[in-house]
Design a protein around this motif. Structure first.
Motif, mmCIF file in Angstrom:
data_model
loop_
_atom_site.group_PDB
_atom_site.id
_atom_site.type_symbol
_atom_site.label_atom_id
_atom_site.label_comp_id
_atom_site.label_asym_id
_atom_site.label_seq_id
_atom_site.Cartn_x
_atom_site.Cartn_y
_atom_site.Cartn_z
ATOM 1 N N MET A 125 67.164 12.884 80.025
ATOM 2 C CA MET A 125 66.910 11.728 79.161
ATOM 3 C C MET A 125 65.890 12.047 78.074
ATOM 4 O O MET A 125 65.757 11.339 77.108
ATOM 5 N N ARG A 126 65.101 13.158 78.247
ATOM 6 C CA ARG A 126 64.136 13.520 77.213
ATOM 7 C C ARG A 126 64.805 13.805 75.886
ATOM 8 O O ARG A 126 64.220 13.656 74.836
ATOM 9 N N LYS A 127 66.057 14.208 75.949
ATOM 10 C CA LYS A 127 66.760 14.574 74.724
ATOM 11 C C LYS A 127 67.886 13.602 74.415
ATOM 12 O O LYS A 127 68.853 13.955 73.761
ATOM 13 N N GLY A 128 67.732 12.398 74.841
ATOM 14 C CA GLY A 128 68.782 11.410 74.618
ATOM 15 C C GLY A 128 69.301 10.895 75.937
ATOM 16 O O GLY A 128 69.098 11.490 76.972
ATOM 17 N N PHE A 129 69.975 9.751 75.883
ATOM 18 C CA PHE A 129 70.385 9.170 77.149
ATOM 19 C C PHE A 129 71.624 9.862 77.694
ATOM 20 O O PHE A 129 72.396 10.456 76.981
ATOM 21 N N TYR A 130 71.737 9.762 79.004
ATOM 22 C CA TYR A 130 72.795 10.461 79.735
ATOM 23 C C TYR A 130 74.085 9.657 79.694
ATOM 24 O O TYR A 130 74.092 8.464 79.938
ATOM 25 N N ILE A 131 75.175 10.319 79.317
ATOM 26 C CA ILE A 131 76.489 9.675 79.346
ATOM 27 C C ILE A 131 77.249 10.245 80.533
ATOM 28 O O ILE A 131 77.465 11.446 80.644
ATOM 29 N N SER A 132 77.657 9.360 81.439
ATOM 30 C CA SER A 132 78.183 9.828 82.714
ATOM 31 C C SER A 132 79.633 10.266 82.659
ATOM 32 O O SER A 132 80.105 10.948 83.543
ATOM 33 N N THR A 133 80.365 9.856 81.646
ATOM 34 C CA THR A 133 81.758 10.280 81.512
ATOM 35 C C THR A 133 81.986 10.770 80.096
ATOM 36 O O THR A 133 81.256 10.406 79.175
ATOM 37 N N PRO A 134 82.997 11.608 79.876
ATOM 38 C CA PRO A 134 83.222 12.147 78.539
ATOM 39 C C PRO A 134 83.424 11.052 77.507
ATOM 40 O O PRO A 134 84.047 10.038 77.767
ATOM 41 N N VAL A 135 82.869 11.322 76.308
ATOM 42 C CA VAL A 135 83.008 10.355 75.227
ATOM 43 C C VAL A 135 84.484 10.201 74.887
ATOM 44 O O VAL A 135 85.234 11.155 74.803
ATOM 45 N N GLY A 136 84.896 8.972 74.673
ATOM 46 C CA GLY A 136 86.277 8.733 74.287
ATOM 47 C C GLY A 136 87.153 8.225 75.406
ATOM 48 O O GLY A 136 88.268 7.788 75.162
ATOM 49 N N VAL A 137 86.641 8.291 76.665
ATOM 50 C CA VAL A 137 87.438 7.747 77.757
ATOM 51 C C VAL A 137 87.494 6.233 77.611
ATOM 52 O O VAL A 137 86.493 5.574 77.385
ATOM 53 N N VAL A 138 88.666 5.684 77.733
ATOM 54 C CA VAL A 138 88.837 4.243 77.569
ATOM 55 C C VAL A 138 88.265 3.525 78.785
ATOM 56 O O VAL A 138 88.585 3.860 79.921
ATOM 57 N N ALA A 139 87.409 2.543 78.552
ATOM 58 C CA ALA A 139 86.783 1.813 79.650
ATOM 59 C C ALA A 139 87.776 0.842 80.276
ATOM 60 O O ALA A 139 88.555 0.207 79.578
ATOM 61 N N GLY A 167 67.544 3.716 68.555
ATOM 62 C CA GLY A 167 66.244 4.227 68.975
ATOM 63 C C GLY A 167 65.808 3.708 70.328
ATOM 64 O O GLY A 167 64.739 4.097 70.824
ATOM 65 N N THR A 168 66.606 2.827 70.927
ATOM 66 C CA THR A 168 66.311 2.341 72.265
ATOM 67 C C THR A 168 67.418 2.771 73.225
ATOM 68 O O THR A 168 68.508 3.164 72.807
ATOM 69 N N VAL A 169 67.118 2.682 74.493
ATOM 70 C CA VAL A 169 68.062 3.047 75.550
ATOM 71 C C VAL A 169 68.299 1.829 76.426
ATOM 72 O O VAL A 169 67.359 1.104 76.763
ATOM 73 N N ALA A 170 69.544 1.610 76.789
ATOM 74 C CA ALA A 170 69.884 0.522 77.708
ATOM 75 C C ALA A 170 70.210 1.111 79.080
ATOM 76 O O ALA A 170 70.871 2.144 79.187
ATOM 77 N N VAL A 230 73.841 -2.093 65.491
ATOM 78 C CA VAL A 230 73.213 -1.884 66.791
ATOM 79 C C VAL A 230 74.026 -0.883 67.596
ATOM 80 O O VAL A 230 75.066 -0.389 67.151
ATOM 81 N N LEU A 231 73.524 -0.589 68.774
ATOM 82 C CA LEU A 231 74.275 0.202 69.737
ATOM 83 C C LEU A 231 74.892 -0.726 70.773
ATOM 84 O O LEU A 231 74.291 -1.748 71.147
ATOM 85 N N PHE A 235 61.920 4.202 76.355
ATOM 86 C CA PHE A 235 61.338 5.099 77.348
ATOM 87 C C PHE A 235 62.049 6.452 77.352
ATOM 88 O O PHE A 235 63.194 6.590 76.949
ATOM 89 N N ASP A 236 61.328 7.421 77.881
ATOM 90 C CA ASP A 236 61.907 8.746 78.118
ATOM 91 C C ASP A 236 62.103 8.894 79.626
ATOM 92 O O ASP A 236 61.700 8.027 80.418
ATOM 93 N N SER A 237 62.720 9.994 80.037
ATOM 94 C CA SER A 237 62.985 10.180 81.463
ATOM 95 C C SER A 237 62.996 11.655 81.824
ATOM 96 O O SER A 237 63.094 12.537 80.960
#
Length: 967
Positions: free
Chosen positions: A1-15, A239-242, A261-262, A284-286
């Motif tokens: 998380m120090r370098k950005g928030f963690y994405i748990s699945t590959p970008v582009g997967v349809v939710a 600039g924020t993380v959810a 927004v994000l 926050f960072d992590s």
């Protein structure tokens, strides 16, 4: 998380959304928010598109369903889709921080009805056609009945929807709403936390739902048995993380009404209760790691705290503790991640939100340059407590709050087991005796105590629910479950837990379900009990209080009776067992352990406990039983002899027990007070922490009763004599205070040595603390060891004047480490200057000076000071309405305020104003402190009697013991 928030699945997967149908787009700022909404007003506003119920014609409670605090059984939620957009800057028009949102809940109709009740508190709703506050559609086919009317029922906190027609049994429906709420600083629901970092003010949007505040974030069926799945989407600033309970599924740019927004979407949660929901927006960072089972562990905190490594200790031990509980429960951790986040403003110590545990900064962050060993232990035990809940509480949840004790008592017991796994050298499991057993004895010995398990119908309102978050639920619950685990054996106890969790996973249970599974384990193991688990434990769960077991070693008669600190108090609470218990007695004779005996009646002959001459019996080994023990005079004399000549023959936990039992038996007029005082004479030779801490805890009562009387001087002289060898021991052990003792308990007892030595006027101690503090003031470099800071700060400020106080206040204001700020906040209450204490009291009303989360504990700190007690009491009385409104109604710790400002009361001059305070503020109310007020009145009455009966005897004994050392 120090370098950005963690994405748990590959970008582009349809939710994939589990509930049928897609959500509509988020509402904009066009919803009019009432400018006249008070920040903490309990009454929902009637402006801004709110349709309210027509004025009632009578104030008499009706039989209408919406006037009942419990939801009807007609509707069962299945899943929610919730989108929330918190604003981290104030609204330009109103000056309020707000959030906007929309929610849909899919539910099944279990009983035909034309009424929908769903919890809602302090939310403004957007109107649909005909000023209706919601939209209803059918998911089963056909049309849903139209909505006839809707309104907000403020007292019972409902959105009420009346239908023109019936919902059909077995059919599924969707209720959709749009709403606005205030992101207030009230520490409940969806709220804001504020902090300074690098000179800039920053805002966190965060949550605390337990027990009844999810309804402040979105409309929901806000009862623990109403489990559902939750699909959470958060809109938030760049600039924020959810964060939320589920893994992040996707996050990307989103534009709404010209705002860029994000949009972060989270994986659906497991089936769970509303009170376990969490969602947070911060910058926050992590730091992170993975366990052996590939569970992602992340620690989130302020960026500066993460950069300084303050989250590393929590990260290091979380995996170990998580693995321990997986083995203990024999159930895998049910989520792919375990996020833990440290919040600047948080009312409780921590909260077990599934997959996103929230903490006070002091409960999660550790900094070896500022944190003491007790701070480190607190981090370990609280992490273990919350992780224990991931199974016991979250996976299997209580059906209703009347069984809260099982949830919190269990976690309060096994937190010691988890922390012991992480730090085995600490021997932390022993400390449950001081921290929980002895602590709750003091409350459970009052006639105004209450049973562990309440009747469901007696717990209805949010205030009644909050009142259950007390020492009885936590510490007594932990104590009786520890006793149960001991007499079953830990293996059998775990076996029952494991089948219990398997049967009720993702569901709800009552405490008797656990008894059933433990009984199954007992039957399978072949162990023998005097009765069923249910019958044994019901004597501890369904009646308040506990017994004192009296052992007459000359006649071999063992008996029990209900232990009351004031034996003259009237017990009005009926008991189904006539205040008798089924008591397991672990014991030893002449330092040899014997097998457990059971006392099932009021009295019995137990020949094995007969002794004569110099032989002695000691019962309740390691204090695994939840009861006190008294003996015949001959056995007491033999135990006192062993203490004075060979105290190591008695286990250290039981040395602590003998002191604690004796002092409390004396308060209850069962044994002479002088006998209790005699248990402290051997302390001159004692070096272990637990007996010393037990003695100090009990002698604190003597200070409370006598520090305004002529007994104070001889008391000081006696304790100065007793503590001086301990002070010299640690002086030598640490090379004239230059090093830290090796052992965890030794570090604690070093603090006790300095604290009591300074308190009793050992000149070397005063010089020591003053020198250290003055060096800090002069050089601006703090070289005081973290373990010693609280006691050094306190004693230096107490001995000093305005200069020392102002220096400490400036250090507090500038502290960037929460645990250092806490030490200073405590010490500032130690001054002997009334004008400084009065000023400090006023500061508690200003959240920019003292955070709301710390206001009540700061007042209690001041009340613990003999100079500050009357000032704090006058302050609380004069400002009760404001304090109650701002801090009281829903605060778990609010009962501590009432207990704290009244614990020194011991005269009719104090009792009468206390009773008058109760009468004068009946309309305002006392919320979760209601029971604490009754307990304070009872305790005061007992103190008055005790002083009348004991003051002269105590004075005579102390003078006799100190006549050759008095000066």
């Amino acid at each position: 998380m120090r370098k950005g928030f963690y994405i748990s699945t590959p970008v582009g997967v349809v939710a994939i959304i589990l509930c049928a149908g897609a959500l509509a787009t988020i509402i904009g700022l066009s919803v009019v928010y009432s400018q006249e909404k008070a920040k903490n007003n309990d009454v929902a506003p009637t402006e801004g598109g709110i349709s309210t119920k027509p004025p009632a014609t009578t104030s008499v409670p009706s039989n209408d369903p919406w006037d009942n605090y419990r939801l009807p059984k007609s509707l069962v939620p299945e899943c929610y889709n919730v989108i929330l957009w918190p604003r981290l800057t104030p609204d330009m028009t109103t000056g309020l921080y707000i959030f906007t949102g929309e929610s849909s809940v899919d539910f099944e109709c279990a009983e035909e009805t034309d009424l929908i009740l769903i919890h809602s508190n302090k939310l403004n709703y957007t109107e649909f056609d005909n000023k209706i506050l919601a939209n209803l559609t059918s998911l089963t086919g056909g049309k849903a009945p139209p909505i006839n009317s809707s309104w907000l029922q403020d007292v019972t906190q409902y959105l009420v929807i009346q239908l023109d027609g019936k919902l059909m049994k077995g059919h599924r429906y969707r209720l959709y709403t749009k709403f606005t709420g205030e992101l207030a600083d009230d520490l409940g629901g969806f709220y804001r936390s504020k902090y300074l970092e690098d000179g800039k003010e920053k805002i966190v949007a965060t949550t605390q739902m337990q027990p009844t505040d999810a309804r402040k974030a979105f409309p929901c069926f806000d009862e623990p048995a109403m489990k559902a799945t939750f699909n959470i989407t958060i809109l938030h600033d760049h600039g924020t993380v959810a964060l939320s309970n589920g893994e992040q599924k996707e996050s990307g740019n989103y534009t709404i009404n010209g705002n860029h927004v994000l949009k972060t979407v989270f994986e659906p949660t497991p089936k769970m209760s509303t009170y376990l929901l969490a969602f947070i927006v911060s910058d926050f960072d992590s730091i992170s790691s993975n366990t052996v089972n590939d569970v992602l562990i992340r620690i989130f905190a302020r960026r500066t705290a993460i950069a300084a490594g303050h989250g590393q200790y929590a990260l290091n031990i979380t995996g170990t503790i998580l693995q321990f509980f997986e083995d203990y429960y024999n159930v895998s951790y049910p989520l792919p991640k375990s996020d833990q986040i440290a919040l600047p403003d948080f009312n409780a110590g921590a909260m077990e939100n599934w997959g996103l545990i929230t903490y006070r900064e002091t409960a999660l962050l550790y900094n070896e340059d500022f944190s003491s060993n007790s701070n480190k232990e607190r981090v370990a035990t609280i992490i273990a407590h919350e992780l224990a809940h991931m199974w016991f509480g979250n996976l299997v949840t209580l059906k209703w709050w009347n069984d809260l004790w099982l949830n919190e008592g269990f976690a309060s017991y096994v937190e010691y087991l988890g922390a012991d796994k992480a730090e085995p050298e600490w021997k932390v499991k022993d400390l449950i005796v001081l921290n929980d057993v002895h602590r709750v004895f003091a409350i459970d010995a009052l006639a105004s105590s209450h049973p562990l398990s309440s009747k469901e119908e007696d717990i209805q309102t949010p205030a009644q629910i909050n009142e259950l978050f007390d020492a009885i639920s936590y510490s007594k619950g932990a104590s009786v479950l520890r006793m149960l685990s001991d007499f079953l054996t830990e293996d059998v106890f775990k076996m029952g837990l494991q089948t219990y969790l398997t049967e009720f996973e993702y569901g709800n249970a009552v405490y008797t379900d656990l008894w059933k599974h433990l009984q199954m384990a007992v039957n399978a193991s072949g162990i023998t009990l005097p009765d069923s688990v249910r019958n044994i434990m019901n004597t501890w769960v369904l009646q308040m209080g506990f017994p004192v077991v009296t052992i007459n070693t000359s006649t071999a008669v063992v008996s029990q009776q209900h232990f009351l600190l004031d034996p003259d108090s009237e017990v009005s609470t009926p008991s189904p067992f006539q205040y008798q218990w089924i008591v397991p007695i672990k014991w030893m004779k002449n330092a040899v352990n014997h097998s457990t005996l059971w006392l099932q009646t009021e009295s019995a002959n137990i020949d094995e406990m007969s002794v004569s001459g110099d032989d002695w019996v000691l019962a309740n080994l390691d204090v695994v039983g939840y009861y006190r023990v008294n003996y015949d005079q001959g056995n007491w004399e033999n135990l006192l002899r062993i203490l004075s000549t060979s105290h190591s023959l008695i286990p250290r936990i039981n040395r602590a027990q003998l002191v604690d039992d004796a002092f409390n038996l004396a308060r209850a007029r069962i044994i002479p007070t002088v006998l209790a005082l005699r248990t402290t004479k051997y302390l001159y030779s004692e070096r272990e922490y637990m007996p010393w801490q037990s003695a100090m805890n009990n002698l604190d009562f003597f200070y409370l009763m006598f520090d305004r009387s002529e007994v104070y001087g001889p008391l000081q002289d006696y304790l100065r004599k007793q503590v001086t060898p301990l002070f010299e021991h640690y002086k030598n052990l640490t090379g004239n205070w230059s090093s830290v003792p090796d052992g965890h308990m030794d570090q604690y007892n070093q603090v006790n040595a300095i604290s009591l030595a300074c308190k009793t006027g050992v000149k070397e101690c005063h010089n020591l603390t003053a020198t250290w503090f003055n060096q800090w003031m002069d050089t601006k470099e703090n070289m005081i060891q973290p373990n010693l800071r609280s006691t050094v700060y306190c004693n230096a400020i107490a001995a000093g004047g305005a200069d020392e106080w102002e220096f400490a206040w400036s250090q507090f204001q500038n502290a960037t480490i929460a645990i250092e700020a806490d030490k200073l906040r405590y010490a500032l209450a130690c001054t002997k200057q009334p004008w400084l204490l009065n000023r400090y009291l006023e500061y508690t009303l200003n959240p920019s000076l003292i955070r709301k989360q710390d206001a009540t504990s700061t007042i209690v700190y001041i009340a613990q000071n003999v100079i500050g007690q009357s000032l704090a009491w006058d302050f609380v009385r004069a400002r009760w309405s404001y304090i109650f409104t701002q801090y009281g109604g829903g605060s778990f710790s609010f009962s501590n305020l009432i207990n704290g400002v009244t614990e020194r009361f011991s005269s009719e001059y104090e009792l009468h104003p206390l009773k008058q305070f109760k009468a004068d503020n009946a309309v305002v109310g006392f919320g979760s402190g209601t029971l604490a007020l009754d307990q304070s009145i009872e305790r005061t009455m007992g103190n008055i009697k005790w002083i009348a009966e004991n003051k002269q005897n105590v004075l005579d004994w102390l003078e006799a013991e100190t006549k050759y050392t008095s000066h």
